[in-house]
Write a protein that holds these residues in place. Structure first.
Motif, PDB file in Angstrom:
ATOM      1  N   ALA A  48       0.824  -1.209   0.000  1.00 19.39           N
ATOM      2  CA  ALA A  48       0.000   0.000   0.000  1.00 19.39           C
ATOM      3  C   ALA A  48       0.858   1.259   0.000  1.00 19.39           C
ATOM      4  CB  ALA A  48      -0.928  -0.013   1.213  1.00 19.39           C
ATOM      5  N   TYR A  49       1.997   1.256   0.697  1.00 14.20           N
ATOM      6  CA  TYR A  49       2.789   2.477   0.867  1.00 14.20           C
ATOM      7  C   TYR A  49       4.088   2.453   0.075  1.00 14.20           C
ATOM      8  CZ  TYR A  49      -0.051   3.916   4.877  1.00 14.20           C
ATOM      9  OH  TYR A  49      -1.071   4.309   5.696  1.00 14.20           O
ATOM     10  N   GLU A  57       9.653   1.408   6.270  1.00 12.43           N
ATOM     11  CA  GLU A  57      10.373   2.184   7.290  1.00 12.43           C
ATOM     12  C   GLU A  57       9.374   3.070   8.020  1.00 12.43           C
ATOM     13  OE1 GLU A  57      13.525   1.964   8.078  1.00 12.43           O
ATOM     14  OE2 GLU A  57      14.145   0.608   6.487  1.00 12.43           O
ATOM     15  N   ASP A  68       9.514   5.905   9.778  1.00 12.24           N
ATOM     16  CA  ASP A  68       9.448   7.363   9.615  1.00 12.24           C
ATOM     17  C   ASP A  68       8.845   7.735   8.264  1.00 12.24           C
ATOM     18  OD1 ASP A  68      11.594   6.162   8.516  1.00 12.24           O
ATOM     19  OD2 ASP A  68      13.068   7.671   9.049  1.00 12.24           O
ATOM     20  N   GLU A  69       9.179   6.943   7.212  1.00 17.19           N
ATOM     21  CA  GLU A  69       8.612   7.239   5.896  1.00 17.19           C
ATOM     22  C   GLU A  69       7.101   7.014   5.892  1.00 17.19           C
ATOM     23  OE1 GLU A  69      10.797   4.902   3.090  1.00 17.19           O
ATOM     24  OE2 GLU A  69      12.694   5.828   3.684  1.00 17.19           O
ATOM     25  N   LEU A 129       4.333   9.815   5.014  1.00 13.31           N
ATOM     26  CA  LEU A 129       3.295   9.626   3.995  1.00 13.31           C
ATOM     27  C   LEU A 129       1.909   9.859   4.580  1.00 13.31           C
ATOM     28  CD1 LEU A 129       4.609   6.481   2.122  1.00 13.31           C
ATOM     29  CD2 LEU A 129       4.248   8.748   1.181  1.00 13.31           C
ATOM     30  N   ASP A 130       1.680   9.349   5.781  1.00 17.32           N
ATOM     31  CA  ASP A 130       0.389   9.574   6.437  1.00 17.32           C
ATOM     32  C   ASP A 130       0.176  11.048   6.690  1.00 17.32           C
ATOM     33  OD1 ASP A 130      -0.934   7.281   6.509  1.00 17.32           O
ATOM     34  OD2 ASP A 130      -0.441   6.720   8.563  1.00 17.32           O
ATOM     35  N   ASP A 142      -1.047  12.974   3.701  1.00 15.01           N
ATOM     36  CA  ASP A 142      -2.461  12.787   3.382  1.00 15.01           C
ATOM     37  C   ASP A 142      -3.378  13.488   4.362  1.00 15.01           C
ATOM     38  OD1 ASP A 142      -1.590  11.329   1.380  1.00 15.01           O
ATOM     39  OD2 ASP A 142      -2.400   9.400   2.005  1.00 15.01           O
ATOM     40  N   THR A 195     -11.117   8.359   7.571  1.00 18.35           N
ATOM     41  CA  THR A 195     -11.554   9.031   6.359  1.00 18.35           C
ATOM     42  C   THR A 195     -13.063   9.049   6.313  1.00 18.35           C
ATOM     43  OG1 THR A 195     -10.894   6.927   5.451  1.00 18.35           O
ATOM     44  CG2 THR A 195      -9.700   8.843   4.679  1.00 18.35           C
TER      45      THR A 195
END
Lengths: 138, 132, 196
Positions: free
Chosen positions: B104-105, B109, B111-112, B116-117, B120, B131
């Protein structure tokens, strides 16, 4: 690993004794170390070795993945069913004394059935886990 | 503290040291697989601590025989034996989640993933689950 | 007799030292492949320790599960996720402080414990006496662990078997479905992870 004759022939020779050893561990658990949990894992390792060396497709033909989850459920059912059998025969849940005409035989039968259920569930679940992870990449 | 105390307890201390190595791996390393390996170290050390409680000096493995009278305590063995197999089943579940997160991402890792979260859900909403 | 006890202690200390070294290497290594292999070694060493502590059934299970299946599953995951950990700072000080304090507390807690191998410890005189003395006549099998596992504590084992079944089912639910085409699709509201 399609082109490694030594590994392939080694696996061919090793797989049957591995499964035989799993059965030995399963049914010898009363007398020495072993039992359903260990036997299930060793039995699954037999399939995994086969799948690693001969490819996932051939392993899937040997063990249809659709069969594995029902087998795992059957294992839990055998275990729980042994308990219900005790209830029906007038004892309490998972009381093996009433399973046969004599408590010692009852205990023996009960432990045999319960270990069989555990072995069935563990081996099918471990094989399923491997198929899931190995089949994901393609 | 005497030498006798240390001699009787050093096993437990090493197991606690191993537990802490696993614990440190879980909280200080960002890679999700490394975290799971750390959890495995922690789990195995707990198993060893538990089994070491059941040892009896001069005892033998708990399989009845006419030649022995002193046996090690069978109860920790039973509890840990089942816990090991349950442990691998739950570890497999964790690994399956890692695989899904990676798909999905595109990364595993920590921190990444958080960055990413954060992209969004910039303000206020930090969790991925809420959501509309 | 004295010699055999001494040998046992030496093997014990040797195994513990190897375990600690393996654990530290796993923490230090950044190649995840090496970490997984070391975790297999860690399991095998702990199986040796279990044998030394007379828990042969546990050693058997740990050797087959920890060194066997577990390694295979981790390697299968590595094939799907990549085998390199990102570089990061060596020591994370808050984490280190937490770990040191927690470990010190646990070690303080062990000071009251009965010593390793003490036959008068309370754990040996609760239900264990009955298992050891009566299981031969009450249940039958010579292996006390099997008697306790399948008969005295049958409920426990039923629960564990169900947990294994449920965990396996969840993995199937998570992984059996086709992989989505996009690397990172927009998140949808319903986490529909059903197996199709």
């Amino acid at each position: 690993m399609q082109n490694r004759p030594i590994a392939r022939i080694g696996a061919k020779i090793l797989t049957p004794p591995l499964m035989l050893f799993a059965l030995y561990v399963q049914f010898h658990g009363d007398l020495g170390p072993g039992g359903g949990f260990q036997a299930g894992v060793i039995f699954a390792v037999g399939f995994i070795l086969y799948a690693l060396l001969f490819g996932l497709e051939r392993a899937r033909r040997a063990v249809p993945p659709g069969l594995l989850l029902p087998l795992a459920a059957l294992g839990v059912l055998i275990y729980a069913g042994t308990g219900v059998a005790g209830l029906l025969l007038g004892g309490s849940y998972l009381d093996y004394n009433v399973l046969a005409h004599e408590p010692h035989h009852g205990q023996h039968l009960g432990i045999f059935l319960v270990e069989l259920g555990v072995g069935l569930t563990v081996s099918s679940i471990m094989t399923t886990l491997f198929f899931c992870f190995a089949g994901r990449g393609r | 503290m005497t030498w006798e105390t240390a001699g009787g307890l050093y096993n437990y201390w090493i197991f606690i040291l191993l537990m802490m190595i696993g614990f440190y791996t879980v909280i200080a390393r960002g890679n999700l697989i490394k975290k799971l390996v750390g959890l495995n170290i922690f789990q195995t050390s707990v198993f060893m601590l538990y089994i070491s409680m059941g040892v009896v000096d001069g005892g033998t493995a708990p399989i009845l025989s006419d030649r022995f009278t002193v046996y090690t305590n069978p109860l920790p063995s039973v509890l840990i034996l089942t816990a090991i197999v349950v442990g691998i089943a739950t570890t497999a579940l964790g690994l399956a989640l890692v695989v899904r997160i990676r798909e999905a991402y595109g990364t595993i890792e920590e921190d990444e993933l958080l960055a990413l979260d954060h992209e969004d859900f910039p303000a206020g909403r930090t969790s991925a689950g809420d959501t509309p | 007799m004295i010699g055999s006890i001494l040998t046992e202690h030496l093997i014990d200390i040797g195994l513990l030292a190897f375990l600690a070294a393996t654990g530290l290497m796993m923490l230090h290594q950044r190649s995840l492949f090496a970490v997984v292999m070391l975790s297999g070694i860690f399991s095998l060493l702990s199986a040796g320790l279990f044998t030394l502590m007379d828990a042969v059934d546990v050693a058997f299970t740990e050797a087959s599960v920890g060194a066997g299946i577990s390694t295979v599953l981790f390697l299968g995951t590595l094939a799907l996720t990549g085998a390199r950990e990102k570089r990061r700072t060596i020591w994370d000080l808050p984490a280190l402080a937490t770990v040191v304090v927690f470990g010190a507390l646990l070690m303080w807690g062990t000071l009251d414990l009965p010593h390793y191998g003490d036959p008068t410890a309370p754990i040996h005189h609760h239900v264990a006496d009955r298992y050891i003395e009566e299981s031969g006549t009450e249940v039958g099998p010579p292996n006390i662990v099997t008697s306790v596992l399948a008969s005295y504590r049958g409920f426990d084992t039923l629960g564990e078997t169900t947990v294994i079944f449920t965990a396996g089912l969840s993995v199937v639910v998570l992984l059996a479905r086709r992989r989505r085409p996009a690397a990172r699709p927009p998140r949808d509201a319903s986490p529909d992870a059903g197996a199709s």
